[in-house]
Design an enzyme around this catalytic site. Structure first.
Site, PDB file in Angstrom:
ATOM      1  N   HIS A  29      43.912  34.310  39.351  1.00 53.40           N
ATOM      2  CA  HIS A  29      44.758  35.399  39.863  1.00 53.40           C
ATOM      3  C   HIS A  29      45.983  35.625  38.987  1.00 53.40           C
ATOM      4  O   HIS A  29      47.000  36.136  39.471  1.00 53.40           O
ATOM      5  CB  HIS A  29      45.226  35.114  41.300  1.00 53.40           C
ATOM      6  N   GLU A  35      33.880  44.956  44.640  1.00 48.88           N
ATOM      7  CA  GLU A  35      34.587  45.490  43.465  1.00 48.88           C
ATOM      8  C   GLU A  35      33.701  46.370  42.594  1.00 48.88           C
ATOM      9  O   GLU A  35      34.151  47.389  42.071  1.00 48.88           O
ATOM     10  CB  GLU A  35      35.193  44.357  42.627  1.00 48.88           C
TER      11      GLU A  35
END
Lengths: 346, 332
Positions: free
Chosen positions: A148, A79
């Site tokens: 999440h 990321e």
């Protein structure tokens, strides 16, 4: 000179081209059209090309097929590199659209976003621009639990140099993404995982919705409700219920949090005298507090009651449906808050 | 100097022509004098924040940039003055930026750690250790996608060897075969942390093997050696053969910044490295090979000093930025 009949013709032409698309399809169309228009636009992220033909939420579906894997680049799970490399590509003449699969992963990538993307232009005295979009999705309601399901828009809003976009409808999603790609600044484009399947009219062809223009999703006289993402939809449901009791909500979707269309919100509060802010992000330090602060600064004398935050509890998002529902602001919470605001009235 | 680059070399020729070596000498000396003056200004209280001198490391920036074309990108570090000068930067605008003036590279908004020269494809000094790694890799991705033929060079220190981003971009650049050369300036210390202690495995060049890319180590006190090694790797990147590591072994003769107590390294060690001063070494070679006379070198010295004097005078005569500039350049 534009005649009335010309206007009608144009309006009919737009209507004829409007199709019902999902939010995900609308985003896909924006990417596709901008990639066709501008060869410097490219997409990169995890699973954007190979997975199911493009993206775990299907937003990049079919793009690799049309544009090839040079311009639709699957990345390893890295990321920080996804964002950092996008910044470098943007500073050197590309218009990258980088994707983080979940906003929750941005902790790994805050350095290039906050210290590079947001600051290069200022630090270098305006000599560079960073025309990149960081697309990602956030939000709860699907049992994805604490890592999440977050809504982190306030993190990005706090950093000068970033723009922050939060569409709630398919038509807004397309027009705002086109604007974000064409913008010469780093734009954090936040989608919501539960909105991907929602449907709405989406005009065909290229159109833009300017960053910094709110949309009044429903006019009303009694309470201004400013919502983000799913909370716009929930506020509209609450408005339907409350209308039966004679309470009118004016539901405003700011659509972009930075820049914020302060004027539309303030004008609405001057009319209604009451404000509810609502988002799925935790209440403490949430962007709703910023909206409240601005309204208090700019329209204090018009307020008939203290502004109210109907936001998530200050808790990691839990897994169990019962707990998750309790953590998030619901339609009933909005209805209750609205009734309380109106207890002396109507 | 720009534009005379690689074409000045005959095919297969490994020696730089005399005029390029003299240019290198002038640049290295410019960096040295610029940094000495910056330290003076800092100690005199004319600079704010901090300044990180490149003194002792001049051969690395100059040697690598000798192997670059004007359209090749570089990214820099907190210790960025040398890279800017080596890429052709303007010492007047640099000095003005150090003094926070409106005529500085960033109009006084960035200071010593945030000088960039986009016209010369210098993507900026960077206050975050490892901050240039993604920028260089991204510039290499633009070069590849737009087929510009440009190469990106990422300068970083031994301290940045242990930042996670280096792993991510090394892997990404390798699997995408991006034209980027990662140049580690191993000056032996990350502030007080000795490279001998911080680098697991001992030899940072060996880390390249893990990505299946070349990793060379070069004497960073020898500008010709640096140029040769860099040229090999830059040419390789330009051919499309992908990224590489170049570890330049070097030393900062002075502290990390002006306030460094320098208690963590032995004085004798610094003296040993000073004996290998890259500028004196090049001067001796130029004289030994008959490429310059002592008088010619002395003339370069005086010209450089005059140039730095002029830069300081320019900076001091420049106004501070207008407060009206505070809120400009946040967004394009």
């Amino acid at each position: 000179m534009v005649t009335t009949s010309d206007r009608q013709t144009a309006a009919e032409a737009v209507t004829a081209h409007e199709r019902i698309l999902t939010y995900a399809q609308a985003l896909n169309e924006a990417l596709r059209e901008e990639m066709r228009r501008d060869p410097t636009v490219f997409v990169m992220g995890e699973d954007v090309a190979a997975w199911g033909g493009g993206g775990v939420f299907a937003v990049t579906r079919g793009l690799a097929e049309e544009f090839g894997t040079e311009r639709v680049r699957d990345t390893p799970i890295s990321e920080e590199a996804i964002v950092a490399v996008a910044v470098g590509a943007a500073a050197s003449g590309s218009r990258p659209v980088a994707e983080l699969m979940y906003v929750d992963f941005v902790g790994l990538a805050m350095e290039p976003l906050v210290n590079q993307a947001a600051k290069l232009r200022y630090m270098f005295g305006g000599k560079v621009s960073v025309p990149m979009v960081l697309r990602t999705q956030q939000g709860a309601g699907r049992g994805n639990a604490a890592q999440h399901s977050q809504s982190l828009e306030a993190w990005f809003c706090h950093v000068p140099g970033l723009k922050v976009v939060t569409p709630s409808t398919p038509a807004d999603a397309k027009g705002l993404l086109v604007s974000a790609i064409r913008d010469d600044n780093p734009v954090v484009f936040l989608e919501h995982k539960l909105l991907y399947g929602t449907k709405g009219h989406v005009p065909a062809g290229a159109y833009t919705i300017p960053l910094g223009v709110a949309d009044v999703k429903r006019p009303g006289r009694h309470i201004t409700v400013v919502g983000v993402h799913m909370m716009v939809l929930k506020a509209l449901q609450a408005a339907d219920q409350l209308a039966e009791e004679g309470i009118e909500l004016e539901v405003i979707d700011p659509r972009t949090l930075v820049p914020l269309d302060e004027a539309t919100i303030v004008e609405s509060v001057k009319k209604t005298g009451r404000l509810i802010v609502t988002h799925e992000a935790a209440t403490r330090g949430g962007y709703g507090a910023e909206i409240v602060a601005r309204v208090v600064e700019l329209a204090f004398d018009y307020l008939d009651a203290p502004p109210v935050r109907v936001c998530a509890k200050d808790v990691p998002i839990p897994y169990s449906a019962v707990l998750e529902e309790a953590a998030l602001p619901q339609v009933t919470d909005l209805v209750t808050a609205a009734r309380a605001l109106m207890h002396d009235e109507v | 100097m720009e534009g005379t680059g690689r074409t000045a070399l005959a095919p297969g020729d490994r020696e730089l022509p005399a005029e390029r070596l003299l240019d290198a000498y002038r640049q290295m000396l410019t960096i040295r004098r610029f940094e000495e003056r910056a330290l003076d200004l800092y100690r005199a209280g004319e600079m704010r924040g901090s300044t990180h001198p490149y003194i002792g490391m001049e051969a690395v920036a100059v040697g690598v940039c000798l192997a670059l074309e004007p359209d090749d990108y570089i990214t820099s570090t907190h210790r960025g003055h040398g890279h800017t000068i080596a890429k052709g930067g303007d010492v007047r605008r640099m000095m003005a930026e150090l003094l926070g003036r409106a005529t500085g590279y960033s109009g006084g908004k960035g200071g010593s750690m945030h000088i960039a020269d986009l016209d010369r494809k210098m993507l900026g000094a960077n206050g975050i250790v490892g901050g240039g790694m993604g920028l260089a890799t991204g510039a290499a991705l633009t070069a590849k996608l737009q087929r510009t033929g440009a190469v990106a060079v990422c300068f970083f220190g031994d301290g940045a060897l242990n930042q996670g981003i280096l792993h991510e971009v090394s892997n990404l650049a390798a699997i995408w075969s991006l034209p980027v050369v990662f140049v580690c300036e191993n000056n032996q210390y990350a502030m007080s942390a000795a490279a001998a202690w911080t680098i697991a495995g001992g030899d940072p060049a060996k880390r390249a093997a893990g990505y299946g890319i070349p990793g060379l180590t070069v004497d960073g006190m020898d500008v010709e050696a640096v140029e040769r090694a860099a040229r090999d790797l830059v040419d390789r990147a330009r051919r499309g053969d992908g990224p590489s590591y170049l570890i330049a072994t070097t030393y900062r003769f002075v502290g990390h910044h002006a306030g460094d107590p320098l208690n963590y390294r032995p004085k004798e060690e610094a003296e040993e490295w000073r004996a290998r001063d890259p500028i004196r070494r090049l001067a001796e070679r130029l004289l030994a090979r008959g490429l310059a006379t002592a008088a010619e070198l002395a003339a370069i010295d005086s010209e450089v000093l005059a140039q730095i004097d002029d830069a300081v005078a320019f900076a001091k005569a420049s106004p501070p930025p207008s407060v009206a500039q505070l809120l400009t350049d946040i967004y394009a």
